[in-house]
Design a protein around this motif. Sequence first.
Motif, PDB file in Angstrom:
ATOM      1  N   ASN A 145      15.937   7.356  -9.811  1.00  0.00           N
ATOM      2  CA  ASN A 145      14.766   8.095  -9.362  1.00  0.00           C
ATOM      3  C   ASN A 145      13.711   7.113  -8.860  1.00  0.00           C
ATOM      4  OD1 ASN A 145      13.128  10.271  -8.878  1.00  0.00           O
ATOM      5  ND2 ASN A 145      12.373  10.397 -10.971  1.00  0.00           N
ATOM      6  N   THR A 146      14.031   6.417  -7.770  1.00  0.00           N
ATOM      7  CA  THR A 146      13.128   5.410  -7.231  1.00  0.00           C
ATOM      8  C   THR A 146      11.978   6.071  -6.470  1.00  0.00           C
ATOM      9  OG1 THR A 146      14.551   5.194  -5.305  1.00  0.00           O
ATOM     10  CG2 THR A 146      14.898   3.634  -7.118  1.00  0.00           C
ATOM     11  N   ILE A 147      11.041   5.262  -5.982  1.00  0.00           N
ATOM     12  CA  ILE A 147       9.843   5.773  -5.322  1.00  0.00           C
ATOM     13  C   ILE A 147      10.116   5.937  -3.832  1.00  0.00           C
ATOM     14  CG2 ILE A 147       7.440   5.267  -4.740  1.00  0.00           C
ATOM     15  CD1 ILE A 147       7.387   3.575  -7.355  1.00  0.00           C
ATOM     16  N   SER A 148       9.804   7.109  -3.301  1.00  0.00           N
ATOM     17  CA  SER A 148       9.942   7.367  -1.875  1.00  0.00           C
ATOM     18  C   SER A 148       8.655   8.007  -1.378  1.00  0.00           C
ATOM     19  CB  SER A 148      11.139   8.289  -1.609  1.00  0.00           C
ATOM     20  OG  SER A 148      11.324   8.466  -0.232  1.00  0.00           O
ATOM     21  N   ILE A 149       8.079   7.409  -0.335  1.00  0.00           N
ATOM     22  CA  ILE A 149       6.871   7.965   0.270  1.00  0.00           C
ATOM     23  C   ILE A 149       7.324   8.837   1.429  1.00  0.00           C
ATOM     24  CG2 ILE A 149       4.605   7.453   1.243  1.00  0.00           C
ATOM     25  CD1 ILE A 149       5.143   6.230  -1.597  1.00  0.00           C
ATOM     26  N   PRO A 150       7.203  10.167   1.325  1.00  0.00           N
ATOM     27  CA  PRO A 150       7.745  11.060   2.351  1.00  0.00           C
ATOM     28  C   PRO A 150       6.923  11.057   3.645  1.00  0.00           C
ATOM     29  CG  PRO A 150       6.794  12.330   0.542  1.00  0.00           C
ATOM     30  CD  PRO A 150       6.650  10.890   0.192  1.00  0.00           C
ATOM     31  N   SER A 151       7.574  11.417   4.702  1.00  0.00           N
ATOM     32  CA  SER A 151       6.948  11.492   6.024  1.00  0.00           C
ATOM     33  C   SER A 151       5.679  12.332   5.976  1.00  0.00           C
ATOM     34  CB  SER A 151       7.935  12.097   7.024  1.00  0.00           C
ATOM     35  OG  SER A 151       7.361  12.140   8.303  1.00  0.00           O
ATOM     36  N   GLY A 152       4.646  11.854   6.664  1.00  0.00           N
ATOM     37  CA  GLY A 152       3.386  12.575   6.724  1.00  0.00           C
ATOM     38  C   GLY A 152       2.450  12.284   5.576  1.00  0.00           C
ATOM     39  N   LYS A 153       2.872  11.471   4.607  1.00  0.00           N
ATOM     40  CA  LYS A 153       2.043  11.177   3.430  1.00  0.00           C
ATOM     41  C   LYS A 153       1.431   9.786   3.541  1.00  0.00           C
ATOM     42  CE  LYS A 153       3.124  15.086   1.691  1.00  0.00           C
ATOM     43  NZ  LYS A 153       2.187  16.182   1.688  1.00  0.00           N
ATOM     44  N   GLN A 154       0.262   9.646   2.931  1.00  0.00           N
ATOM     45  CA  GLN A 154      -0.466   8.387   2.882  1.00  0.00           C
ATOM     46  C   GLN A 154      -0.719   8.055   1.419  1.00  0.00           C
ATOM     47  OE1 GLN A 154      -4.358   8.491   4.714  1.00  0.00           O
ATOM     48  NE2 GLN A 154      -4.243   6.319   5.231  1.00  0.00           N
ATOM     49  N   VAL A 155      -0.245   6.878   0.977  1.00  0.00           N
ATOM     50  CA  VAL A 155      -0.364   6.482  -0.422  1.00  0.00           C
ATOM     51  C   VAL A 155      -1.051   5.122  -0.500  1.00  0.00           C
ATOM     52  CG1 VAL A 155       0.909   5.879  -2.522  1.00  0.00           C
ATOM     53  CG2 VAL A 155       1.676   7.791  -1.109  1.00  0.00           C
ATOM     54  N   PHE A 156      -2.021   5.024  -1.417  1.00  0.00           N
ATOM     55  CA  PHE A 156      -2.712   3.771  -1.728  1.00  0.00           C
ATOM     56  C   PHE A 156      -2.368   3.429  -3.166  1.00  0.00           C
ATOM     57  CE2 PHE A 156      -5.111   5.826   1.592  1.00  0.00           C
ATOM     58  CZ  PHE A 156      -5.408   4.790   2.466  1.00  0.00           C
ATOM     59  N   MET A 157      -1.674   2.306  -3.375  1.00  0.00           N
ATOM     60  CA  MET A 157      -1.250   1.927  -4.715  1.00  0.00           C
ATOM     61  C   MET A 157      -1.870   0.580  -5.079  1.00  0.00           C
ATOM     62  SD  MET A 157       2.598   1.381  -6.306  1.00  0.00           S
ATOM     63  CE  MET A 157       3.115   3.025  -5.824  1.00  0.00           C
ATOM     64  N   THR A 158      -2.636   0.564  -6.174  1.00  0.00           N
ATOM     65  CA  THR A 158      -3.202  -0.669  -6.698  1.00  0.00           C
ATOM     66  C   THR A 158      -2.370  -1.087  -7.898  1.00  0.00           C
ATOM     67  OG1 THR A 158      -5.412  -0.022  -5.989  1.00  0.00           O
ATOM     68  CG2 THR A 158      -5.269  -1.766  -7.636  1.00  0.00           C
ATOM     69  N   VAL A 159      -1.765  -2.265  -7.801  1.00  0.00           N
ATOM     70  CA  VAL A 159      -0.909  -2.774  -8.867  1.00  0.00           C
ATOM     71  C   VAL A 159      -1.573  -4.010  -9.463  1.00  0.00           C
ATOM     72  CG1 VAL A 159       1.387  -3.619  -9.475  1.00  0.00           C
ATOM     73  CG2 VAL A 159       1.132  -1.916  -7.652  1.00  0.00           C
ATOM     74  N   ASP A 160      -2.206  -3.823 -10.609  1.00  0.00           N
ATOM     75  CA  ASP A 160      -2.757  -4.953 -11.349  1.00  0.00           C
ATOM     76  C   ASP A 160      -1.874  -5.273 -12.556  1.00  0.00           C
ATOM     77  OD1 ASP A 160      -4.996  -5.618  -9.751  1.00  0.00           O
ATOM     78  OD2 ASP A 160      -6.064  -3.885 -10.548  1.00  0.00           O
ATOM     79  N   GLY A 161      -0.953  -4.376 -12.872  1.00  0.00           N
ATOM     80  CA  GLY A 161       0.045  -4.603 -13.919  1.00  0.00           C
ATOM     81  C   GLY A 161       1.369  -4.975 -13.270  1.00  0.00           C
ATOM     82  N   ASN A 162       2.471  -4.368 -13.748  1.00  0.00           N
ATOM     83  CA  ASN A 162       3.807  -4.670 -13.235  1.00  0.00           C
ATOM     84  C   ASN A 162       4.535  -3.388 -12.862  1.00  0.00           C
ATOM     85  OD1 ASN A 162       3.501  -7.478 -13.891  1.00  0.00           O
ATOM     86  ND2 ASN A 162       3.867  -6.913 -16.021  1.00  0.00           N
ATOM     87  N   LEU A 163       5.258  -3.429 -11.743  1.00  0.00           N
ATOM     88  CA  LEU A 163       6.045  -2.299 -11.272  1.00  0.00           C
ATOM     89  C   LEU A 163       7.444  -2.790 -10.961  1.00  0.00           C
ATOM     90  CD1 LEU A 163       6.267   0.652 -10.171  1.00  0.00           C
ATOM     91  CD2 LEU A 163       5.560  -0.276  -7.959  1.00  0.00           C
ATOM     92  N   GLY A 164       8.461  -2.113 -11.506  1.00  0.00           N
ATOM     93  CA  GLY A 164       9.828  -2.541 -11.237  1.00  0.00           C
ATOM     94  C   GLY A 164      10.852  -1.525 -11.655  1.00  0.00           C
ATOM     95  N   ILE A 165      12.111  -1.883 -11.450  1.00  0.00           N
ATOM     96  CA  ILE A 165      13.258  -1.039 -11.809  1.00  0.00           C
ATOM     97  C   ILE A 165      13.582  -1.273 -13.280  1.00  0.00           C
ATOM     98  CG2 ILE A 165      15.734  -0.729 -11.451  1.00  0.00           C
ATOM     99  CD1 ILE A 165      14.604   0.250  -9.011  1.00  0.00           C
ATOM    100  N   ASN A 166      13.854  -0.198 -14.017  1.00  0.00           N
ATOM    101  CA  ASN A 166      14.365  -0.348 -15.381  1.00  0.00           C
ATOM    102  C   ASN A 166      15.832  -0.733 -15.299  1.00  0.00           C
ATOM    103  OD1 ASN A 166      12.055   0.389 -16.737  1.00  0.00           O
ATOM    104  ND2 ASN A 166      12.584   2.546 -16.791  1.00  0.00           N
ATOM    105  N   THR A 167      16.194  -1.888 -15.863  1.00  0.00           N
ATOM    106  CA  THR A 167      17.608  -2.278 -15.860  1.00  0.00           C
ATOM    107  C   THR A 167      18.005  -2.744 -17.240  1.00  0.00           C
ATOM    108  OG1 THR A 167      17.039  -4.513 -15.173  1.00  0.00           O
ATOM    109  CG2 THR A 167      17.707  -3.001 -13.440  1.00  0.00           C
ATOM    110  N   THR A 168      19.088  -2.199 -17.719  1.00  0.00           N
ATOM    111  CA  THR A 168      19.715  -2.680 -18.939  1.00  0.00           C
ATOM    112  C   THR A 168      21.199  -2.737 -18.656  1.00  0.00           C
ATOM    113  OG1 THR A 168      18.042  -1.644 -20.310  1.00  0.00           O
ATOM    114  CG2 THR A 168      20.096  -2.298 -21.384  1.00  0.00           C
TER     115      THR A 168
END
Length: 166
Positions: A23-46
Amino acid sequence: MDTDKPLYIDIPVNNTIGVSEANTISIPSGKQVFMTVDGNLGINTTVSGSSSNRAVNADDYALIKQDGKYIPSSTSVLITVESGASLTLSGNGRIGGTIYDNPSRTLVYVEEGGSLTINGDLTFIAFPYYVDNPEKDHTAIYSDGTLTINGGNFFSTYRTVFCTGD
Protein backbone atom coordinates in the motif's frame (compact mmCIF):
# COMPACT_ATOMS: atom_id res chain seq x y z
CA MET A 1 -8.08 12.48 -1.51
CA ASP A 2 -11.67 13.26 -2.38
CA THR A 3 -11.19 17.03 -2.56
CA ASP A 4 -9.80 19.42 -5.14
CA LYS A 5 -8.00 21.38 -2.42
CA PRO A 6 -4.26 20.81 -1.89
CA LEU A 7 -3.34 18.22 0.73
CA TYR A 8 -0.72 19.11 3.38
CA ILE A 9 1.11 16.27 5.14
CA ASP A 10 3.56 16.79 8.01
CA ILE A 11 5.92 14.13 9.38
CA PRO A 12 7.35 15.75 12.54
CA VAL A 13 10.83 15.33 13.98
CA ASN A 14 11.47 12.01 15.75
CA ASN A 15 8.57 10.30 13.96
CA THR A 16 8.99 7.43 11.55
CA ILE A 17 6.23 6.65 9.06
CA GLY A 18 6.53 3.19 7.57
CA VAL A 19 4.54 2.53 4.42
CA SER A 20 3.40 -0.98 3.59
CA GLU A 21 4.91 -2.36 0.40
CA ALA A 22 1.41 -3.49 -0.58
CA ASN A 23 0.00 0.00 0.00
CA THR A 24 2.55 2.56 -1.18
CA ILE A 25 1.90 6.28 -1.69
CA SER A 26 0.38 7.41 -4.98
CA ILE A 27 -0.48 11.01 -5.80
CA PRO A 28 -3.43 10.76 -8.23
CA SER A 29 -3.88 12.89 -11.32
CA GLY A 30 -5.29 16.34 -10.65
CA LYS A 31 -4.09 16.40 -7.02
CA GLN A 32 -1.57 18.72 -5.39
CA VAL A 33 0.28 17.50 -2.29
CA PHE A 34 2.72 19.37 -0.03
CA MET A 35 4.65 17.01 2.26
CA THR A 36 7.00 18.25 4.98
CA VAL A 37 9.29 15.47 6.20
CA ASP A 38 11.23 16.38 9.32
CA GLY A 39 11.11 12.78 10.58
CA ASN A 40 11.56 9.60 8.50
CA LEU A 41 9.45 8.12 5.70
CA GLY A 42 10.07 4.68 4.22
CA ILE A 43 8.90 1.19 3.33
CA ASN A 44 8.26 -1.28 6.16
CA THR A 45 10.49 -4.28 5.45
CA THR A 46 11.04 -7.38 7.49
CA VAL A 47 12.80 -10.22 5.77
CA SER A 48 11.94 -13.76 6.70
CA GLY A 49 13.76 -16.92 5.77
CA SER A 50 17.07 -18.50 6.61
CA SER A 51 20.08 -16.39 7.47
CA SER A 52 21.97 -18.00 4.58
CA ASN A 53 19.82 -15.93 2.20
CA ARG A 54 20.80 -12.66 3.86
CA ALA A 55 23.91 -10.61 3.37
CA VAL A 56 24.59 -10.90 7.10
CA ASN A 57 23.08 -12.97 9.86
CA ALA A 58 20.50 -10.58 11.28
CA ASP A 59 16.78 -11.11 11.73
CA ASP A 60 15.72 -7.85 10.12
CA TYR A 61 18.37 -7.35 7.45
CA ALA A 62 16.52 -6.05 4.44
CA LEU A 63 18.57 -7.57 1.61
CA ILE A 64 17.71 -10.95 0.17
CA LYS A 65 19.71 -13.22 -2.11
CA GLN A 66 18.23 -13.71 -5.57
CA ASP A 67 20.04 -15.30 -8.51
CA GLY A 68 23.34 -15.02 -6.66
CA LYS A 69 22.93 -11.27 -5.97
CA TYR A 70 21.85 -9.44 -2.85
CA ILE A 71 18.94 -7.14 -3.62
CA PRO A 72 16.53 -5.04 -1.53
CA SER A 73 13.63 -7.03 -0.16
CA SER A 74 11.39 -4.14 -1.18
CA THR A 75 10.82 -3.82 -4.91
CA SER A 76 8.04 -1.25 -4.65
CA VAL A 77 8.24 2.42 -5.55
CA LEU A 78 7.69 4.33 -2.31
CA ILE A 79 5.95 7.37 -3.90
CA THR A 80 4.43 7.58 -7.39
CA VAL A 81 3.41 10.97 -8.77
CA GLU A 82 0.87 10.26 -11.50
CA SER A 83 0.46 12.29 -14.69
CA GLY A 84 -1.36 15.53 -13.87
CA ALA A 85 -0.38 15.40 -10.18
CA SER A 86 2.03 17.60 -8.23
CA LEU A 87 4.13 16.76 -5.17
CA THR A 88 6.29 19.21 -3.21
CA LEU A 89 8.66 17.63 -0.68
CA SER A 90 10.38 19.77 1.95
CA GLY A 91 11.92 19.51 5.39
CA ASN A 92 15.06 18.22 7.06
CA GLY A 93 14.15 14.56 7.49
CA ARG A 94 14.89 11.33 5.64
CA ILE A 95 13.08 9.51 2.85
CA GLY A 96 14.18 5.92 2.43
CA GLY A 97 16.53 4.41 4.93
CA THR A 98 19.63 2.55 5.86
CA ILE A 99 20.45 -0.80 4.36
CA TYR A 100 19.55 -2.40 7.70
CA ASP A 101 16.11 -0.96 8.28
CA ASN A 102 14.46 0.39 5.19
CA PRO A 103 15.92 0.00 1.72
CA SER A 104 13.76 0.21 -1.35
CA ARG A 105 14.36 0.05 -5.05
CA THR A 106 12.95 3.45 -6.06
CA LEU A 107 11.93 6.22 -3.69
CA VAL A 108 10.03 8.56 -6.05
CA TYR A 109 8.77 7.95 -9.59
CA VAL A 110 7.20 10.85 -11.51
CA GLU A 111 5.09 9.92 -14.52
CA GLU A 112 5.15 12.03 -17.68
CA GLY A 113 2.88 15.02 -17.03
CA GLY A 114 3.48 14.91 -13.25
CA SER A 115 5.73 17.21 -11.25
CA LEU A 116 8.01 16.90 -8.24
CA THR A 117 9.66 19.77 -6.37
CA ILE A 118 12.23 19.10 -3.65
CA ASN A 119 13.02 21.91 -1.18
CA GLY A 120 14.97 22.05 2.06
CA ASP A 121 17.60 19.67 3.31
CA LEU A 122 15.88 16.30 2.89
CA THR A 123 18.03 13.19 2.75
CA PHE A 124 17.11 10.49 0.22
CA ILE A 125 18.65 7.04 0.78
CA ALA A 126 17.89 4.19 -1.62
CA PHE A 127 19.43 0.82 -2.36
CA PRO A 128 18.35 0.04 -5.89
CA TYR A 129 20.19 -2.63 -7.83
CA TYR A 130 20.96 -2.92 -11.51
CA VAL A 131 18.99 -5.41 -13.54
CA ASP A 132 17.98 -5.35 -17.17
CA ASN A 133 14.87 -3.29 -16.47
CA PRO A 134 14.00 0.38 -17.02
CA GLU A 135 16.03 2.92 -15.10
CA LYS A 136 13.12 3.60 -12.80
CA ASP A 137 13.74 0.17 -11.27
CA HIS A 138 17.20 1.13 -10.11
CA THR A 139 17.15 4.88 -9.53
CA ALA A 140 16.42 6.66 -6.24
CA ILE A 141 14.44 9.43 -7.97
CA TYR A 142 13.22 8.85 -11.52
CA SER A 143 11.20 11.46 -13.41
CA ASP A 144 9.52 11.36 -16.79
CA GLY A 145 7.79 14.62 -15.79
CA THR A 146 8.96 17.93 -14.36
CA LEU A 147 11.61 17.73 -11.65
CA THR A 148 12.82 20.73 -9.64
CA ILE A 149 15.52 20.24 -6.99
CA ASN A 150 16.27 23.22 -4.74
CA GLY A 151 18.28 21.31 -2.16
CA GLY A 152 18.76 17.95 -0.54
CA ASN A 153 21.18 15.08 0.02
CA PHE A 154 20.93 12.08 -2.30
CA PHE A 155 22.46 8.64 -1.71
CA SER A 156 21.98 5.54 -3.84
CA THR A 157 23.84 2.35 -4.64
CA TYR A 158 23.30 2.51 -8.39
CA ARG A 159 21.82 5.70 -9.85
CA THR A 160 20.68 8.63 -7.74
CA VAL A 161 18.57 10.99 -9.89
CA PHE A 162 17.47 10.37 -13.48
CA CYS A 163 15.17 12.68 -15.42
CA THR A 164 13.89 12.24 -18.97
CA GLY A 165 11.47 15.17 -18.63
CA ASP A 166 12.09 18.79 -17.67
